[in-house]
Design a protein around this motif. Structure first.
Motif, PDB file in Angstrom:
ATOM      1  N   ALA A   1       3.156   2.007 -11.377  1.00  0.00           N
ATOM      2  CA  ALA A   1       3.465   3.411 -11.072  1.00  0.00           C
ATOM      3  C   ALA A   1       3.337   3.684  -9.575  1.00  0.00           C
ATOM      4  N   LYS A   2       2.357   3.063  -8.930  1.00  0.00           N
ATOM      5  CA  LYS A   2       2.203   3.224  -7.483  1.00  0.00           C
ATOM      6  C   LYS A   2       3.407   2.648  -6.737  1.00  0.00           C
ATOM      7  N   VAL A   3       3.870   1.493  -7.184  1.00  0.00           N
ATOM      8  CA  VAL A   3       5.048   0.897  -6.550  1.00  0.00           C
ATOM      9  C   VAL A   3       6.262   1.799  -6.754  1.00  0.00           C
ATOM     10  N   ALA A   4       6.428   2.316  -7.976  1.00  0.00           N
ATOM     11  CA  ALA A   4       7.550   3.212  -8.262  1.00  0.00           C
ATOM     12  C   ALA A   4       7.463   4.469  -7.407  1.00  0.00           C
ATOM     13  N   GLY A   5       6.266   5.012  -7.265  1.00  0.00           N
ATOM     14  CA  GLY A   5       6.080   6.197  -6.444  1.00  0.00           C
ATOM     15  C   GLY A   5       6.395   5.937  -4.986  1.00  0.00           C
TER      16      GLY A   5
ATOM     17  N   GLY B   1       3.019   1.514  11.487  1.00  0.00           N
ATOM     18  CA  GLY B   1       4.191   2.223  10.998  1.00  0.00           C
ATOM     19  C   GLY B   1       4.358   2.218   9.497  1.00  0.00           C
ATOM     20  N   PHE B   2       3.352   1.739   8.769  1.00  0.00           N
ATOM     21  CA  PHE B   2       3.461   1.645   7.316  1.00  0.00           C
ATOM     22  C   PHE B   2       3.033   2.932   6.628  1.00  0.00           C
ATOM     23  N   VAL B   3       3.686   3.219   5.524  1.00  0.00           N
ATOM     24  CA  VAL B   3       3.147   4.142   4.534  1.00  0.00           C
ATOM     25  C   VAL B   3       2.288   3.275   3.622  1.00  0.00           C
ATOM     26  N   TYR B   4       1.013   3.618   3.523  1.00  0.00           N
ATOM     27  CA  TYR B   4       0.038   2.748   2.849  1.00  0.00           C
ATOM     28  C   TYR B   4      -0.610   3.479   1.686  1.00  0.00           C
ATOM     29  N   GLU B   5      -0.803   2.741   0.590  1.00  0.00           N
ATOM     30  CA  GLU B   5      -1.609   3.260  -0.523  1.00  0.00           C
ATOM     31  C   GLU B   5      -2.405   2.137  -1.150  1.00  0.00           C
ATOM     32  N   GLY B   6      -3.710   2.335  -1.272  1.00  0.00           N
ATOM     33  CA  GLY B   6      -4.578   1.374  -1.934  1.00  0.00           C
ATOM     34  C   GLY B   6      -4.985   1.888  -3.301  1.00  0.00           C
ATOM     35  N   LEU B   7      -6.128   1.415  -3.777  1.00  0.00           N
ATOM     36  CA  LEU B   7      -6.658   1.860  -5.070  1.00  0.00           C
ATOM     37  C   LEU B   7      -7.910   2.696  -4.828  1.00  0.00           C
ATOM     38  N   GLY B   8      -7.826   3.988  -5.082  1.00  0.00           N
ATOM     39  CA  GLY B   8      -8.991   4.864  -4.968  1.00  0.00           C
ATOM     40  C   GLY B   8      -9.415   5.165  -3.545  1.00  0.00           C
ATOM     41  N   ARG B   9      -8.599   4.760  -2.583  1.00  0.00           N
ATOM     42  CA  ARG B   9      -8.964   5.017  -1.181  1.00  0.00           C
ATOM     43  C   ARG B   9      -8.526   6.414  -0.784  1.00  0.00           C
TER      44      ARG B   9
ATOM     45  N   GLU C   1      10.417  -6.545   9.610  1.00  0.00           N
ATOM     46  CA  GLU C   1      11.139  -7.387   8.657  1.00  0.00           C
ATOM     47  C   GLU C   1      11.616  -6.601   7.442  1.00  0.00           C
ATOM     48  N   MET C   2      10.910  -5.510   7.104  1.00  0.00           N
ATOM     49  CA  MET C   2      11.190  -4.782   5.865  1.00  0.00           C
ATOM     50  C   MET C   2      12.273  -3.723   6.054  1.00  0.00           C
ATOM     51  N   ALA C   3      12.942  -3.391   4.966  1.00  0.00           N
ATOM     52  CA  ALA C   3      13.918  -2.307   4.996  1.00  0.00           C
ATOM     53  C   ALA C   3      13.204  -0.981   5.215  1.00  0.00           C
ATOM     54  N   THR C   4      12.100  -0.780   4.520  1.00  0.00           N
ATOM     55  CA  THR C   4      11.228   0.377   4.742  1.00  0.00           C
ATOM     56  C   THR C   4       9.788  -0.121   4.706  1.00  0.00           C
ATOM     57  N   ALA C   5       8.981   0.349   5.634  1.00  0.00           N
ATOM     58  CA  ALA C   5       7.604  -0.149   5.785  1.00  0.00           C
ATOM     59  C   ALA C   5       6.673   0.599   4.831  1.00  0.00           C
ATOM     60  N   ARG C   6       6.602   0.105   3.607  1.00  0.00           N
ATOM     61  CA  ARG C   6       5.755   0.725   2.595  1.00  0.00           C
ATOM     62  C   ARG C   6       4.962  -0.375   1.896  1.00  0.00           C
ATOM     63  N   VAL C   7       3.683  -0.140   1.674  1.00  0.00           N
ATOM     64  CA  VAL C   7       2.867  -1.168   1.028  1.00  0.00           C
ATOM     65  C   VAL C   7       1.897  -0.539   0.043  1.00  0.00           C
TER      66      VAL C   7
END
Length: 463
Positions: free
Chosen positions: A300-304, A454-462, A432-438
């Motif tokens: 779900a996080k990847v989809a979001g 330059g990344f949009v970042y999401e971890g677990l519970g952070r 290297e990425m099309a969009t910098a999201r991780v």
């Protein structure tokens, strides 16, 4: 060295992770060891000192054992059983589709040596078996002049040698006190507490230990979800919790779910054993359910992230609507989205894919329509490992570097905690990425560093 010479010689049946580690470490402790496996190619490779699995220090101990003539490999356990005082059974006991443990390999191994065992020898079960299996082993052997013992293994892949030679404990379960002492004497040069007990208790210790570890990981993953819901920071929360000496810091790390060859099958096996005995193990069933939910949470996080919903998620969590958002993301398709998978093994330090949550997440992403490109440091080459290639999801491209996997990707997801990923040049990765999201499903990366790159970042519970 004659095969008929009686001595304290040890036969290890099975040359997988447990069997090979057991054989090499017992030889290192000074014992005369023969390791038998029906796989002729594996025996030939091991006899030449080539270890087919990635395990720290194992290749060194195998080479040492061969050089000192304390370790050799054969294809027939039956042919050498009569020359051995101890027989360690280390064969696979996988979980069947019906939730029961498959003991066919175990009984086949026992039947192959039963008639050849020396009177007075000791058969030691290291394979993980359901609680109450010891009487079945005795029946399969049909030998009243042979002693039995349960000596469960507690080896972590990636540190199996260290776990064998410097264990937290050694558990030996036998009804025969003399057999208990003889098996304990094999570990005379190992400093560790000895738990001497009956076979049923020894079998239960193994399941109980893995079930508790699984419960700890599921708790932490559920706690990470709570932290996201209330806008707390899981890293800070766990730092505060882990300083309590009653809890400790081990296994207090969010992740994509527990996996591997032991925890999934041992937790389910313990639930099955409890049910058969008339006890409904609701707590452990909940642990398993949370682990399944964790796979969906990562997807779900990847989809979001692919849908550009990360900023919306943060705002909607603050409004108390995060569960509605999460439910909506479970139905989001990923057609046309390229996802870079960083890590495929179930943990760092091993090339084992069995029970890997990374592979299960990869399959869920694929069924949503995502294109998958992956890299794992343990799998730079698959030419000599068809066993690994056959476990990978269909249509997934395996790349030769992390940057190669990231090239053209819309979203990256860190699924295994390899240090190499934390050390990447993330500014280069962004280019290297099309969009910098991780999505960091291991909380391995430095969030500030990623955002500054330059990344949009999401971890677990952070937070």
């Amino acid at each position: 060295m004659s095969d008929t010479q009686p001595s304290g010689r040890i036969l290890v049946v099975g040359a997988g992770y447990v069997g090979l580690t057991t054989a090499a470490c017992l030889a290192h402790l000074g014992h005369d060891v023969i390791c038998a496996d029906i796989d002729q190619a594996k025996v030939a490779s091991l006899s030449a000192g080539v270890v087919p699995i990635r395990e720290a220090d194992l290749d060194r101990l195998v080479a040492e054992g061969i050089a000192r003539r304390r370790l050799r490999f054969v294809t027939s356990a039956e042919a050498v059983a009569a020359a051995c005082e101890f027989v360690f059974v280390c064969v696979p006991t996988p979980l069947r589709a019906d939730g029961e443990t498959e003991l066919g390999y175990l009984f086949a191994a026992l039947e192959s040596v039963a008639s050849r065992l020396r009177p007075g020898s000791v058969v030691v079960t290291k394979s993980t078996v359901p609680v109450g299996t010891s009487p079945k082993i005795a029946a399969a052997l049909g030998r009243t002049d042979v002693a039995l013992a349960s000596n469960p293994e507690f080896l972590r892949e990636g540190s199996a040698v260290a776990d064998f030679l410097a264990p937290d404990r050694i558990v030996i379960g036998a009804e025969d006190g003399a057999a208990t002492r003889r098996v304990a004497a094999l570990y005379a040069n190992v400093e560790a507490p000895m738990i001497l007990c009956d076979p049923t208790s020894a079998e239960t210790v193994k399941y109980a230990a893995n079930a508790f570890l699984a419960a700890k990981v599921s708790f932490v993953n559920a706690l990470a979800a709570v932290c996201e819901a209330v806008d707390a920071d899981v890293d800070t929360v766990l730092a505060g919790v882990g300083t309590d000496h009653r809890i400790g810091t081990a296994y207090l790390q969010p992740g994509p779910g527990w996996g591997g060859s032991c925890l999934p099958k041992d937790t389910r096996a313990l639930v099955s054993v409890a049910n058969d005995a008339g006890y409904v193990f609701d707590l452990l069933e909940g642990v398993i359910a949370v682990n399944e939910q964790q796979l969906d949470r990562v997807v779900a996080k990847v989809a979001g992230m692919a849908a550009g919903r990360n900023s919306d998620l943060a705002a909607e969590r603050a409004d108390g609507r995060s569960s509605d958002v999460a439910d909506a993301l479970h139905s989001v398709g990923l057609d046309g989205v390229t996802v870079a998978l960083l890590g495929l093994t179930f943990k760092a330090g091993t090339d084992d894919l069995r029970g890997s949550p990374a592979l299960r997440i990869a399959e869920l992403l694929r069924t949503r329509g995502a294109r998958l490109a992956a890299y794992d440091p343990a799998m730079r080459s698959l030419e000599d490992r068809p066993d690994i290639a056959s476990q990978l999801p269909a249509d997934m491209e395996l790349r030769s570097s992390a940057y190669g996997a990231l090239q053209g990707a819309d979203v990256a997801v860190v699924l295994t905690e390899w240090p190499e990923f934390a050390a990447l040049d993330w500014k280069r990765a962004a280019s290297e990425m099309a969009t910098a999201r991780v999505v960091d499903a291991r909380n391995l990366l430095d969030a500030r560093q990623l955002r500054s790159a330059g990344f949009v970042y999401e971890g677990l519970g952070r937070r």
